[in-house]
Structure formats: structure tokens, C-alpha cells
Motif scaffolding. Sequence first.
Motif, short mmCIF file in Angstrom:
data_model
loop_
_atom_site.label_atom_id
_atom_site.label_comp_id
_atom_site.label_asym_id
_atom_site.label_seq_id
_atom_site.Cartn_x
_atom_site.Cartn_y
_atom_site.Cartn_z
N ASN A 180 0.83 -1.21 0.00
CA ASN A 180 0.00 0.00 0.00
C ASN A 180 0.86 1.26 0.00
O ASN A 180 0.45 2.29 -0.53
N GLU A 181 2.05 1.16 0.60
CA GLU A 181 2.93 2.33 0.66
C GLU A 181 3.81 2.49 -0.58
O GLU A 181 4.42 3.52 -0.79
N SER A 182 3.91 1.40 -1.36
CA SER A 182 4.94 1.43 -2.41
C SER A 182 4.49 2.19 -3.66
O SER A 182 3.29 2.30 -3.93
N GLU A 183 5.49 2.67 -4.36
CA GLU A 183 5.16 3.40 -5.59
C GLU A 183 4.94 2.39 -6.70
O GLU A 183 5.56 1.35 -6.72
N ARG A 184 4.08 2.71 -7.59
CA ARG A 184 3.84 1.81 -8.72
C ARG A 184 4.96 1.95 -9.73
O ARG A 184 5.60 2.99 -9.78
N PRO A 185 5.24 1.00 -10.61
CA PRO A 185 4.65 -0.33 -10.71
C PRO A 185 5.21 -1.28 -9.65
O PRO A 185 6.41 -1.25 -9.37
N ARG A 186 4.32 -2.10 -9.09
CA ARG A 186 4.74 -2.97 -7.99
C ARG A 186 4.88 -4.43 -8.45
O ARG A 186 4.20 -4.86 -9.37
N LEU A 187 5.77 -5.12 -7.74
CA LEU A 187 5.85 -6.58 -7.88
C LEU A 187 5.17 -7.12 -6.64
O LEU A 187 5.51 -6.69 -5.53
N LEU A 188 4.24 -8.03 -6.77
CA LEU A 188 3.65 -8.57 -5.56
C LEU A 188 3.46 -10.07 -5.66
O LEU A 188 3.31 -10.62 -6.75
N THR A 189 3.52 -10.71 -4.50
CA THR A 189 3.48 -12.17 -4.44
C THR A 189 2.28 -12.60 -3.61
O THR A 189 1.89 -11.90 -2.66
N SER A 190 1.71 -13.75 -3.95
CA SER A 190 0.60 -14.26 -3.15
C SER A 190 0.50 -15.77 -3.29
O SER A 190 0.81 -16.33 -4.33
N HIS A 191 0.07 -16.39 -2.18
CA HIS A 191 -0.26 -17.82 -2.24
C HIS A 191 -1.78 -18.00 -2.22
O HIS A 191 -2.26 -19.12 -2.06
N LEU A 192 -2.53 -16.92 -2.33
CA LEU A 192 -3.99 -17.04 -2.16
C LEU A 192 -4.63 -17.90 -3.25
O LEU A 192 -4.26 -17.80 -4.42
N PRO A 193 -5.61 -18.72 -2.84
CA PRO A 193 -6.37 -19.43 -3.87
C PRO A 193 -7.20 -18.43 -4.67
O PRO A 193 -7.50 -17.33 -4.18
N PHE A 194 -7.56 -18.84 -5.85
CA PHE A 194 -8.26 -17.97 -6.79
C PHE A 194 -9.51 -17.32 -6.18
O PHE A 194 -9.74 -16.12 -6.33
N HIS A 195 -10.31 -18.11 -5.43
CA HIS A 195 -11.59 -17.57 -4.95
C HIS A 195 -11.39 -16.51 -3.87
O HIS A 195 -12.31 -15.74 -3.59
N LEU A 196 -10.19 -16.44 -3.26
CA LEU A 196 -9.97 -15.39 -2.25
C LEU A 196 -9.17 -14.21 -2.80
O LEU A 196 -8.97 -13.22 -2.11
N PHE A 197 -8.69 -14.31 -4.03
CA PHE A 197 -7.83 -13.26 -4.57
C PHE A 197 -8.63 -11.97 -4.76
O PHE A 197 -9.82 -12.02 -5.08
N PRO A 198 -7.98 -10.78 -4.52
CA PRO A 198 -8.75 -9.53 -4.61
C PRO A 198 -9.51 -9.40 -5.93
O PRO A 198 -8.94 -9.59 -7.00
N LYS A 199 -10.76 -9.04 -5.81
CA LYS A 199 -11.62 -8.96 -7.01
C LYS A 199 -11.17 -7.85 -7.96
O LYS A 199 -11.46 -7.90 -9.15
N SER A 200 -10.43 -6.87 -7.42
CA SER A 200 -9.97 -5.77 -8.29
C SER A 200 -9.08 -6.29 -9.42
O SER A 200 -8.94 -5.64 -10.46
N PHE A 201 -8.51 -7.47 -9.24
CA PHE A 201 -7.66 -8.03 -10.29
C PHE A 201 -8.45 -8.25 -11.59
O PHE A 201 -7.94 -8.04 -12.69
N PHE A 202 -9.72 -8.64 -11.44
CA PHE A 202 -10.48 -9.06 -12.62
C PHE A 202 -10.82 -7.92 -13.57
O PHE A 202 -11.12 -8.15 -14.72
N THR A 203 -10.72 -6.71 -13.06
CA THR A 203 -10.98 -5.58 -13.96
C THR A 203 -9.68 -4.84 -14.26
O THR A 203 -9.70 -3.76 -14.84
N SER A 204 -8.56 -5.42 -13.85
CA SER A 204 -7.28 -4.74 -14.12
C SER A 204 -6.54 -5.44 -15.26
O SER A 204 -6.90 -6.55 -15.65
N LYS A 205 -5.50 -4.76 -15.74
CA LYS A 205 -4.67 -5.37 -16.79
C LYS A 205 -3.38 -5.91 -16.19
O LYS A 205 -2.43 -6.21 -16.91
N ALA A 206 -3.33 -5.99 -14.87
CA ALA A 206 -2.12 -6.48 -14.20
C ALA A 206 -1.74 -7.85 -14.76
O ALA A 206 -2.61 -8.66 -15.08
#
Length: 305
Positions: free
Chosen positions: A88-114
Motif C-alpha cells: 500500500n505504501e509502495s510506488e507503482r509499478p509494484r511486484l507482488l506475491t501471493s499464495h492465495l487461492p483464486f476464490h480469495l484473490f482480490p476482485k480488483s484483479f479481474f478488472t485490471s490489466k495487471a
Amino acid sequence: MTYEFLWFEGLPFPSPGYSIEGIKEACTKFVIKDEDTVLVAYPKSGTHWLVEILCLIHSKGDTKWTQSVPIWKCSPWLETRLGCKLLNESERPRLLTSHLPFHLFPKSFFTSKAKVLYLMRNPKDVLVSSYYFWTTSDLTKKPESLEQYFKCFIQGNVPYGSWYEHIRGWMSMRHRENILLLSYEELQKDPRSTIEKICQFLGKKLNPEELDSVLKNSSFHVMKQNKMSNLETMPESLKSLHISIARKGICGDWKNHFTVAQAESFNKVYQEKMAGFPKDLFSWEYCPRDSGSSMDADKCCPVVG
Ligand code: A3P
């Protein structure tokens, strides 16, 4: 001292470094931006290896970043308390890592081009790697034995839940242009071509010397010696938990651990749980000697790369 699991939405998480509120915030409120590069993997699939590769690609093979900043800061873990704060504090563009399963992943991803890189590994090797990881670290209560852990893994009663659900969930996104599927095995078998494929996906152009440096500095031996990537430089609160990510770094170690009966039982469950997925999606299937249940050492998947 070891810790009990934290439970969120029916899934067990380790508790040091995590909180229910933090996981909830990551899953429901975190905003993924178009410029972000996201690495997702089920734990023990080679996540740190790919983080190192991404950081080195990002800096065109220059090792200043990976040798001066801890890996968990270079590409923070979204669902951890500190990771979410750093992101949240970092400047974009960010590298981020996650082990989250698909159904818990932030929904904002689905409308992004990340761009998302989803890393997979032979689940038998994931099982063995994670058994050692949870046994040697003090992050959660330790497995009683490999037999007991084998059952828990198949039932999904392990941190981050079922491997099968993780893969099935993320695979449902495989046709999207902004997702690249990768495997630990292809990275081992042909690291140069796999790194080139990653560069192409990310739109990064590296010259041969830069590529050589990415290869060399992300190798198992270099990472194991690098205090920034071998987790010797952990946040203060996690320092006493004996967390280590570099164990053997090979393909096919399951053959040194599974009994014939376990391999057969694993294959049966695998076929049931992964029914409906094309076999060639998973590149550990490419290793022709990794499909049977024989424990004959001659039939072991060779160590490549
Ligand atoms: P093993 O326990 O089988 O050795 P993660 O980063 O997802 O926790 O995965 C850890 C696994 O990746 C461990 O597997 C570790 O040894 C392996 N690994 C870490 N760095 C690696 C590298 N540079 N090359 C190959 N394997 C690596």
C-alpha cells in the motif's frame, strides 16, 4: 514455540506475520493496479525462485537490488500484515506475491490489466517440500510424520488449503491474455528459454549478458548464499522461527520419500481431482519417467537444469 493455524473462510493459514483482519483486507479491499506484476503460487512451488528471477529481470540482470533488499520487500506477500502495508505504501509499478487461492484473490484483479504469473510444481514434490518446511520451521504446529502429512495434504488440511483447488481455481483463468502459466519443472529443464518467455510476457528486452546474469544470480546456489534471498534477513518478529527456503532445489525428490503404495494412492487421487484438465497443461507430465508408481531409482526423474 509453535503456533496454531489462523482460520479464514475455512482455510488454515500460518499465524506469525498474518492476522484475520489482514487477510480479510487483502482479499476484499486491496486494489490491484494495471501496472502491477503479480506472482501467484501454491506454497513450496518455487515462489522465491520466481520472485528472484522477476526482480533480476526488472533490474536487467543488475544484482544491486536483489543483494541489498530482502526478497520479502522486493515483492511483498499480499496476504501478510507487513506485505500488505508495504504494497500500500509502495510506488507503482509494484511486484507482488501471493499464495492465495483464486476464490480469495482480490476482485480488483479481474478488472485490471495487471500481469499474473502462476507457478505450478509437481504436487508430489510440493508435498515433500512442504512437509520439510512445516517440520523444520516453527510457523505452525509440526506434522507428526510424513504419513500423517500425506493424508492432510490430500485432504487439503494444510496451510492455504487444497493444492488441487488452488490449481483448478487459477486454471480457470488460463485463457486470459494477462496470465502466464509456468512450472518449476520447465524452469529446471530449460531456465534460459523460460526466462525469455517471461521477458516476452512482461514486454522486457534483455541482451544476452543481462540474461546470463539473471540465470546465474537466480541459481539455487547463488540464492542460497545471498542473505537477502535466503531469508536470513527476516523481519524481527519472524527471526526465531527457523524459516528457510532453500532445501534441495531439485525435481523428483518425492521418489526418495513416497512408498509404492503412497505413489499409487496419490496418482489415483490426482486423476480423480484433476479430471477434465488437459494433461499437457502440466509440464511435470513432460517428464516421461515421472508418470508411474515405480520406486526403481533408475526410473527417477533426472535432475535437470
Ligand atoms: P525443496 O524443498 O524441494 O528443495 P517456495 O519458494 O514456494 O517456498 O518453494 C521452495 C522450494 O523451491 C524448495 O524446494 C526450494 O529448495 C526451492 N528453491 C528455492 N530457490 C530455488 C532455486 N533458485 N532453484 C531451484 N529451486 C529453488
